[in-house]
Design an enzyme around this catalytic site. Structure first.
Site, PDB file in Angstrom:
ATOM      1  N   ASP A 171      -2.477  -1.685  -3.602  1.00 23.17           N
ATOM      2  CA  ASP A 171      -3.599  -0.750  -3.698  1.00 23.17           C
ATOM      3  C   ASP A 171      -3.649  -0.162  -5.116  1.00 23.17           C
ATOM      4  O   ASP A 171      -4.310  -0.714  -5.975  1.00 23.17           O
ATOM      5  CB  ASP A 171      -3.672   0.260  -2.539  1.00 23.17           C
ATOM      6  CG  ASP A 171      -2.438   1.113  -2.305  1.00 23.17           C
ATOM      7  OD1 ASP A 171      -1.504   1.081  -3.113  1.00 23.17           O
ATOM      8  OD2 ASP A 171      -2.410   1.850  -1.293  1.00 23.17           O
TER       9      ASP A 171
ATOM     10  N   SER B 207       0.850  -1.201   0.000  1.00 24.51           N
ATOM     11  CA  SER B 207       0.000   0.000   0.000  1.00 24.51           C
ATOM     12  C   SER B 207       0.877   1.239   0.000  1.00 24.51           C
ATOM     13  O   SER B 207       2.035   1.186   0.404  1.00 24.51           O
ATOM     14  CB  SER B 207      -0.894   0.012   1.249  1.00 24.51           C
ATOM     15  OG  SER B 207      -1.511   1.280   1.398  1.00 24.51           O
ATOM     16  N   HIS B 208       0.308   2.370  -0.428  1.00 27.32           N
ATOM     17  CA  HIS B 208       1.019   3.645  -0.326  1.00 27.32           C
ATOM     18  C   HIS B 208       1.292   4.027   1.126  1.00 27.32           C
ATOM     19  O   HIS B 208       2.132   4.863   1.409  1.00 27.32           O
ATOM     20  CB  HIS B 208       0.184   4.763  -0.963  1.00 27.32           C
ATOM     21  CG  HIS B 208       0.305   4.832  -2.454  1.00 27.32           C
ATOM     22  ND1 HIS B 208       0.014   3.777  -3.266  1.00 27.32           N
ATOM     23  CD2 HIS B 208       0.714   5.833  -3.265  1.00 27.32           C
ATOM     24  CE1 HIS B 208       0.231   4.126  -4.518  1.00 27.32           C
ATOM     25  NE2 HIS B 208       0.655   5.358  -4.551  1.00 27.32           N
ATOM     26  N   SER B 209       0.528   3.427   2.036  1.00 24.09           N
ATOM     27  CA  SER B 209       0.625   3.791   3.448  1.00 24.09           C
ATOM     28  C   SER B 209       1.084   2.593   4.268  1.00 24.09           C
ATOM     29  O   SER B 209       0.504   1.505   4.176  1.00 24.09           O
ATOM     30  CB  SER B 209      -0.755   4.264   3.930  1.00 24.09           C
ATOM     31  OG  SER B 209      -0.914   4.009   5.304  1.00 24.09           O
TER      32      SER B 209
END
Lengths: 202, 136
Positions: free
Chosen positions: B74, B13-15
């Site tokens: 994602d 994920s980007h996070s």
């Protein structure tokens, strides 16, 4: 003929240009992106410059493959795998030759641009780096200078387009009226190539 | 009976917070005793939002038990980075596959399916199948 040193100077010139234009790229990325294009590419090409100093590959293909791999490792945004794939696939297409012709480069770069289109799924007119790269590759058969002009015109021509790829595409019609940051940085890469060719040929 | 080697799962994920929370959720819903190696690869190496090729390669190596690795992502650079690493050929363990699936629902389906000893194809199919789950 173009040797490994030419390609290293192209990458160094791109790094300098991206450093100079980083704030502008990030500003273009603010209304339609996440305001990191300049800083991401700056980090990536700075890493490219230092790895090329350290490892100094002795073929044109080796320089571009190493540069591409470095971008994929260090950028942290979509431009990393996209520019990384562009350089790496162009480099692989150049093979192990110690020197390549302008025609070899034009043909290899076309392979690289096609790989970017396959990776990201973008076509001309989607308001992406492809809108600068495709006209540049088409014009490269004529001259490096023509490629630079074509890339710059392609980047400017993204302004009235609606984005169909990436984060900007979520904005729909609100993406219209902004120049695409990816097409703008792609034009910097092509301009750096033309500058490098001009310097080496006087 | 030969020991069944589980498919490994990597969640990109980007996070970092999203990746590790989804990993925790999927493990939790897979139930007690599920021995599925799951690793999050979230954010950039310096803790920001984005994608790190290095973290993805580390996570894939960490969950590889020789039965393949399913990678779920994602969007945007997460997808493109995994694809670019797979195209490279030597950056990810053999048998690593990007799975076309919704991130949260796909992760749960992948981990639950992997916990049954299913192979990579079955894990990937279950994760992709999560796209068909309608909410209205």
């Amino acid at each position: 003929m173009l040797d490994a040193d030419f390609f290293r100077r192209w990458m160094t010139a791109t790094a300098a240009s991206v450093e100079r234009e980083a704030d502008r790229l990030t500003a273009l990325d603010s209304p339609i992106g996440d305001a990191d294009h300049g800083s991401n590419l700056h980090r990536g090409f700075t890493a490219v410059r230092s790895v090329l100093e350290k490892e100094a590959p002795d073929t044109p293909g080796g320089v571009l493959v190493l540069a591409g791999r470095q971008l994929i490792s260090t950028v942290g945004g979509a431009s990393g795998p996209l520019y990384g794939t562009l350089l790496r696939r162009t480099g692989k297409a150049l093979g192990d030759a110690a020197e390549v012709s302008d025609t070899d480069l034009a043909s290899a770069l076309r392979t690289g641009v096609e790989a970017v289109m396959a990776l990201g799924g973008a076509a001309p007119g989607d308001k992406t780096m492809i809108d600068a790269l495709v006209p540049a590759v088409d014009a490269l058969d004529r001259s490096f200078a023509a490629a630079r002009t074509a890339a710059e015109e392609g980047a400017l021509a993204t302004t009235p387009l609606q984005a169909r790829k990436g984060r900007a595409s979520y904005l729909g019609e609100r993406s219209i009226g902004h120049q695409d940051p990816g097409a703008t940085s792609a034009a910097l890469l092509v301009a750096a190539l033309a500058d490098t060719a001009e310097v080496s040929r006087g | 009976m030969a020991e069944v080697r589980p498919v490994g799962i990597v969640l990109v994920s980007h996070s970092a917070a999203v990746a590790s929370a989804v990993a925790e959720l999927a493990r939790g819903l897979a139930g007690v005793g599920a021995e599925v190696p799951v690793a999050p690869a979230g954010g950039t190496a310096d803790g920001g939002l984005g994608t790190s090729a290095e973290l993805i390669a580390e996570a894939a190596a960490a969950v590889d038990r020789g039965a393949g690795v399913a990678v779920l992502t994602d969007l945007g650079s997460a997808v493109l980075t995994v694809k670019a690493l797979l195209a490279e050929g030597d950056e990810l363990p053999e048998g690593t596959r990007l799975v076309d699936a919704p991130f949260v629902e796909g992760a749960v389906a992948a981990v639950v399916t992997a916990s049954t000893g299913a192979d990579l194809a079955a894990v990937a199919a279950a994760a992709s199948e999560a796209y068909t789950y309608r909410k209205e």
